[in-house]
Write an enzyme that holds these catalytic residues in place. Structure first.
Site, mmCIF file in Angstrom:
data_model
loop_
_atom_site.group_PDB
_atom_site.id
_atom_site.type_symbol
_atom_site.label_atom_id
_atom_site.label_comp_id
_atom_site.label_asym_id
_atom_site.label_seq_id
_atom_site.Cartn_x
_atom_site.Cartn_y
_atom_site.Cartn_z
ATOM 1 C CE1 TYR A 76 -67.966 38.336 -10.131
ATOM 2 C CE2 TYR A 76 -67.783 36.610 -11.787
ATOM 3 C CZ TYR A 76 -67.615 37.040 -10.497
ATOM 4 O OH TYR A 76 -67.080 36.200 -9.561
ATOM 5 C CE LYS A 93 -64.659 33.804 -9.054
ATOM 6 N NZ LYS A 93 -63.986 33.152 -7.903
#
Length: 255
Positions: free
Chosen positions: A154, A161
């Site tokens: 990720y 995020k």
């Protein structure tokens, strides 16, 4: 009576029937809301096609969240369809391939900046652009993927995020005096278009259902969409700055 009777909502990020945003728009309409969608560029026609698959065809306005011109024009464009907004859904995220898939140490600033701009700063930009149409009791809801952990592959999207989650808290602080709430829903892995463009995404989703106390279906975006709809409703009048986990309980037990 529906949960969202009489409410007007702006929903970003509707690109496929499998997207969380599409199911938010569908459920919102089923619960009595009027929905306006946004899209831009080559994606505009795709979103327009998706709008026709909703229970009621939704109007689609042009919005690139990185365009100051589009943001400045947003209130006017949305105002062509509704006289106010009771809710805004931020379902926007993008990171170049160069900052994903195990390339954390190699990523350059320009591509990292793109990820942060589109995936985090855009929440503030969207909320500010929509603010002229929002009054007391309105709600801004975004989508995140639990940023407390360093997930496999990720990489800089995980950092984005984390920035998104911080942005939501500051929005809650600054919009609260106006009576506007700001919350996020942290979904478990769902096979959306965005997810499938992350190299090695299967490393994240692998075994999630087995470890989540309630189990988890990566092909089902509806549980997440229901949480978004609930936060858009009047049933959370004193909840802001929150991250609601919809992941089968995975976050409670970890890996």
């Amino acid at each position: 009576m529906g949960l969202l009777d009489g409410k007007n909502l702006l929903v970003t990020g509707v690109l496929t029937e499998g997207s969380i945003a599409f199911h938010v728009a569908r459920l919102a309409q089923e619960q009595g809301a009027r929905v306006v969608l946004t899209s831009f560029g080559r994606q505009l026609r795709i979103t327009q096609a998706m709008a026709r698959r909703l229970p009621v065809e939704a109007p689609v306005g042009e919005l690139d969240v990185t365009s100051t011109g589009d943001l400045a024009a947003l209130a006017g464009r949305v105002g062509e369809h509704v006289d106010r907004l009771d809710g805004v859904v931020h379902s926007v995220g993008f990171a170049p391939q160069s900052v994903l898939g195990g390339r954390f140490l190699e990523a350059g600033w320009e591509d990292v900046a793109t990820a942060l701009h589109v995936s985090a700063y855009s929440l503030q930009a969207l909320a500010v652009a929509a603010a002229p149409l929002m009054g007391r009791g309105s709600s801004v809801v975004g989508l995140t993927f639990d940023a407390r952990y360093a997930w496999p592959v990720y990489d800089w999207m995980g950092v984005a995020k984390a920035a998104l989650e911080a942005t939501s808290r500051y929005l809650a602080r600054d919009l609260g005096p106006r009576g506007v709430r700001a919350n996020l829903v942290a979904a478990g892995p769902v096979r959306t278009t965005a997810a499938t463009h992350i190299p090695g995404f299967e490393e994240i989703e692998s075994g999630w259902s087995a470890r989540a106390p309630l189990g988890w279906d990566v092909r089902d975006p509806e549980p997440t969409a229901r949480a978004v709809v609930a936060l858009l409703s009047d049933w959370f009048p004193a909840t802001t700055g929150e991250v609601v986990h919809v992941d089968g309980g995975f976050h409670a037990v970890g890996t």
